[in-house]
Design a protein around this motif. Structure first.
Motif, PDB file in Angstrom:
ATOM      1  N   ALA A   1       0.836  -1.206   0.000  1.00 31.71           N
ATOM      2  CA  ALA A   1       0.000   0.000   0.000  1.00 31.71           C
ATOM      3  C   ALA A   1       0.871   1.256   0.000  1.00 31.71           C
ATOM      4  CB  ALA A   1      -0.928  -0.018   1.210  1.00 31.71           C
ATOM      5  N   PHE A   2       1.945   1.240   0.773  1.00 33.69           N
ATOM      6  CA  PHE A   2       2.870   2.377   0.820  1.00 33.69           C
ATOM      7  C   PHE A   2       3.589   2.544  -0.518  1.00 33.69           C
ATOM      8  CE2 PHE A   2       7.251   3.786   2.486  1.00 33.69           C
ATOM      9  CZ  PHE A   2       6.977   5.126   2.236  1.00 33.69           C
ATOM     10  N   ILE A   3       4.061   1.440  -1.088  1.00 34.94           N
ATOM     11  CA  ILE A   3       4.782   1.505  -2.363  1.00 34.94           C
ATOM     12  C   ILE A   3       3.874   2.030  -3.473  1.00 34.94           C
ATOM     13  CG2 ILE A   3       5.933   0.121  -4.130  1.00 34.94           C
ATOM     14  CD1 ILE A   3       6.884  -1.722  -1.841  1.00 34.94           C
ATOM     15  N   HIS A   4       2.654   1.532  -3.528  1.00 33.29           N
ATOM     16  CA  HIS A   4       1.704   2.014  -4.539  1.00 33.29           C
ATOM     17  C   HIS A   4       1.489   3.525  -4.402  1.00 33.29           C
ATOM     18  CE1 HIS A   4       0.376  -1.574  -6.639  1.00 33.29           C
ATOM     19  NE2 HIS A   4       0.241  -2.224  -5.497  1.00 33.29           N
ATOM     20  N   ARG A   5       1.366   3.989  -3.179  1.00 30.70           N
ATOM     21  CA  ARG A   5       1.129   5.419  -2.954  1.00 30.70           C
ATOM     22  C   ARG A   5       2.326   6.251  -3.434  1.00 30.70           C
ATOM     23  NH1 ARG A   5      -1.449   8.811   0.852  1.00 30.70           N
ATOM     24  NH2 ARG A   5      -1.168  10.928   0.011  1.00 30.70           N
ATOM     25  N   VAL A   6       3.543   5.784  -3.135  1.00 34.20           N
ATOM     26  CA  VAL A   6       4.736   6.522  -3.559  1.00 34.20           C
ATOM     27  C   VAL A   6       4.837   6.560  -5.080  1.00 34.20           C
ATOM     28  CG1 VAL A   6       7.257   6.496  -3.569  1.00 34.20           C
ATOM     29  CG2 VAL A   6       6.021   6.081  -1.440  1.00 34.20           C
ATOM     30  N   ILE A   7       4.585   5.433  -5.722  1.00 32.08           N
ATOM     31  CA  ILE A   7       4.661   5.394  -7.187  1.00 32.08           C
ATOM     32  C   ILE A   7       3.628   6.333  -7.796  1.00 32.08           C
ATOM     33  CG2 ILE A   7       4.322   3.927  -9.211  1.00 32.08           C
ATOM     34  CD1 ILE A   7       5.580   1.643  -7.672  1.00 32.08           C
ATOM     35  N   ASP A   8       2.441   6.381  -7.217  1.00 34.95           N
ATOM     36  CA  ASP A   8       1.422   7.302  -7.719  1.00 34.95           C
ATOM     37  C   ASP A   8       1.854   8.756  -7.536  1.00 34.95           C
ATOM     38  OD1 ASP A   8      -0.194   5.212  -8.465  1.00 34.95           O
ATOM     39  OD2 ASP A   8      -1.398   5.236  -6.624  1.00 34.95           O
ATOM     40  N   GLU A   9       2.562   9.041  -6.449  1.00 34.91           N
ATOM     41  CA  GLU A   9       3.021  10.408  -6.185  1.00 34.91           C
ATOM     42  C   GLU A   9       4.171  10.801  -7.114  1.00 34.91           C
ATOM     43  OE1 GLU A   9       2.079  12.782  -4.079  1.00 34.91           O
ATOM     44  OE2 GLU A   9       0.611  11.751  -2.807  1.00 34.91           O
ATOM     45  N   GLU A  10       5.081   9.864  -7.405  1.00 31.92           N
ATOM     46  CA  GLU A  10       6.340  10.212  -8.067  1.00 31.92           C
ATOM     47  C   GLU A  10       6.431   9.827  -9.543  1.00 31.92           C
ATOM     48  OE1 GLU A  10       8.663  12.012  -7.053  1.00 31.92           O
ATOM     49  OE2 GLU A  10       8.716  11.996  -4.870  1.00 31.92           O
ATOM     50  N   SER A  11       5.720   8.786  -9.972  1.00 28.52           N
ATOM     51  CA  SER A  11       5.810   8.294 -11.358  1.00 28.52           C
ATOM     52  C   SER A  11       7.268   8.091 -11.784  1.00 28.52           C
ATOM     53  CB  SER A  11       5.118   9.259 -12.321  1.00 28.52           C
ATOM     54  OG  SER A  11       3.755   9.396 -12.003  1.00 28.52           O
ATOM     55  N   PRO A  12       8.001   7.191 -11.132  1.00 28.73           N
ATOM     56  CA  PRO A  12       9.422   6.993 -11.469  1.00 28.73           C
ATOM     57  C   PRO A  12       9.600   6.370 -12.847  1.00 28.73           C
ATOM     58  CG  PRO A  12       8.673   5.293  -9.962  1.00 28.73           C
ATOM     59  CD  PRO A  12       7.541   6.271 -10.079  1.00 28.73           C
TER      60      PRO A  12
END
Length: 556
Positions: free
Chosen positions: A285-296
């Motif tokens: 859940a944390f990783i998904h949220r970060v990816i949504d925020e940053e779009s690496p």
């Protein structure tokens, strides 16, 4: 005397005549029973035949394989219907090291037997399996998945699945053993299944494109549900090509020490503890949220994606750990850690599995390639306007490849020389920190530096710092020490021909890894700015993933 000899000979011939027919019958029955066993022993022990490696199938079956057959890759059985003009049929083992009862053929004891799933290849002139469902092995009723499909089909409602003769009209569906149902269609159908495997656990995620996780589970193992997953269509493994975005930027997300398992995972050292906590789901859940925020543009895993000692099935654990990036089609790179192992599979087998995953930058060039040349690699980041110009390089190092025929210095220089040009910005990632991560005296530091135990020199090369300077790396980042999340500056030393190097930690993101109750899980990011020749880094944390902190310049 002659009469006595003649009488004895006569009696012998008479005895042989009486026993010949029974002996012949016994010999025939004996060879008829053992010929299949002999063939299976020869195929798997002597010839080492190949297992199933993908392709259209016509059958799916659980078969018990005896340990004296060896690897059990192929099993010959007598055909029940005499198809294909022969009285035998060859079954090919689905390429898993784990048996259905949860053991590896490497651990099989003499005179033991274990169950595996096998398939038969479809004949180009016949039908192929186009769908799979799982139902109750004790019932003749089709599973709900089949019933729902029939409801949507031209057959009408589910209650009308009986025709006028009183037989099931299942529109191509056939019930096999063990609750397995398959649907048949033309061999050339685009719906034909072209690969199939099985995973273990109650927390299975299937992120791969073209793969489908079958509803329900097989109950062969008492503690780990078995899930079937199959693919359709032609799957082409293409190596991701990384390039700058239109704004001349490239962003890297570093994830470290997830310690996933093939089960739900147990939460450790929680800042805000709860009674029931599923570690892997909370981490995702944390990783998904970060990816949504940053779009690496690239996600780098710096080791210990799984916890091999606590993981029943490594494939299930890796697919779950990589699901956020594979499901979003984001390229990823892996620096192997000491826990990325399995008691049921060799390291070579694990690496081979990782190279087959979509969007993986780790790949095998030739079958004879030494494994260290697969797990130690460089990823060029190309210009957004010139595919032949590398503006950056990202090095991935594997510190856990034993018996290396090459020293680290040779490996890094070979990777550096393989680039089309010498980029001005480079990053390097590995799992374990080098000796310079324990500087003496005063040093520049950004972030928390909580773990300072003595490093194991056997895990790193003493020349790493110099070689990274020689090939133009401005920053390296590691994992391993879960509560360290700082960046340490190693100053330039002109007398030793050493350039400045920032040495960062990627903190642990896994809730199933050890941590600190005073610190939530965190991730690190890097941004390469080609237009301004800058490298920056920052972090995000689970308590508030929208917050950026410890933003700093690595190169400006």
């Amino acid at each position: 005397m002659l009469r006595v000899v003649g009488s004895v000979v006569h009696r012998i011939f008479k005895l042989l005549r009486r026993t010949f027919i029974p002996l012949a019958i016994l010999l025939f029955l004996f060879t008829a029973v053992l010929d299949i066993h002999t063939q299976n022993f020869y195929n798997n022990r002597v010839v080492h035949v190949e297992k199933y490696t993908g392709g259209r199938i016509s059958g799916l079956k659980r078969i018990r394989c005896h340990s004296w057959f060896g690897n059990c890759n192929q099993i010959v059985e007598r055909s029940e219907d005499g198809t294909q003009g022969t009285d035998t049929i060859t079954w090919y083992k689905i390429g898993r090291e784990l048996s259905l009862d949860g053991s590896s053929y490497l651990d099989h004891q003499a005179w033991s037997s274990h169950d595996y799933l096998y398939v038969t290849y479809a004949d180009t002139e016949g039908d192929a399996v186009v769908d799979v469902a799982l139902g109750d092995p004790r019932s003749l009723e089709p599973p709900q998945y089949v019933v729902k499909e029939l409801t949507k089909s031209k057959l009408g409602k589910a209650k009308s699945r009986f025709d006028v003769s009183g037989h099931y009209d299942l529109n191509g569906w056939t019930q096999l053993k063990d609750g397995i149902w398959v649907k048949y269609g033309p061999f050339e159908s685009p719906e034909a299944i072209t690969d199939i495997t099985y995973l273990f656990g109650e927390d299975v995620i299937e992120p791969r494109p073209q793969w489908n996780l079958v509803d329900g589970s097989l109950s062969f193992h008492p503690h780990h549900p078995i899930r079937l997953s199959f693919a359709r269509g032609v799957r082409r493994r293409e190596l991701p090509k990384l390039r700058l975005s239109k704004d001349k930027m490239f962003k890297v997300l570093q994830l470290s020490d997830l310690h996933f398992t093939s089960d739900f995972g147990v939460c450790l050292d929680q800042k805000d503890a709860v009674d029931e906590c599923h570690a892997d789901a909370k981490s995702l859940a944390f990783i998904h949220r970060v990816i949504d925020e940053e779009s690496p543009d690239l996600v780098v895993y710096t080791g210990d994606l799984i916890d091999g000692s606590r993981t029943f099935d490594y494939q299930t654990a890796f697919l779950k750990a990589l699901s956020p990036v594979i499901s979003r089609s984001i390229p990823f790179a892996i620096a192997m850690g000491e826990h990325d192992t399995s008691v049921f599979a060799s390291r070579d087998v694990i690496v081979e599995f990782l190279t087959t995953l979509p969007f993986s930058t780790m790949h095998r060039q030739t079958q004879e390639q030494w494994i260290g040349n697969i797990t130690n690699y460089v990823i060029p980041v190309m210009s957004d306007i010139d595919d032949s110009l590398a503006v950056s390089a990202i090095y991935m190092l594997d510190l856990f490849e034993a018996n290396s025929p090459e020293p680290l210095e040779t490996i890094l220089h070979r990777l550096y020389n393989s680039l089309p040009n010498k980029p001005s910005m480079s990053l390097e990632f590995q799992h374990y920190p080098i000796a310079e991560y324990r500087p003496r005296g005063a040093f520049a530091l950004v972030g928390q530096y909580n773990e300072k135990t003595r490093l194991k020199s056997s895990r790193t090369d003493k020349n790493t710092r110099k070689v990274l300077s020689d090939i133009g790396v401005q920053c390296m980042s590691v994992g391993s020490e879960h509560t360290n999340e700082c960046c340490i500056r190693s100053d330039a030393q002109p007398d030793q021909h050493l350039k400045e190097l920032w040495m960062c930690f990627g903190p642990s993101v896994g809730e199933g890894a050890y941590g600190s109750t005073a610190m939530d899980r965190r991730v690190r990011l890097f941004k390469l700015d080609s237009q301004n020749n800058q490298i920056t880094t920052w972090k995000r944390h689970r308590d508030d993933p929208s917050e950026v902190f410890d933003y700093q310049f690595i190169q400006k």
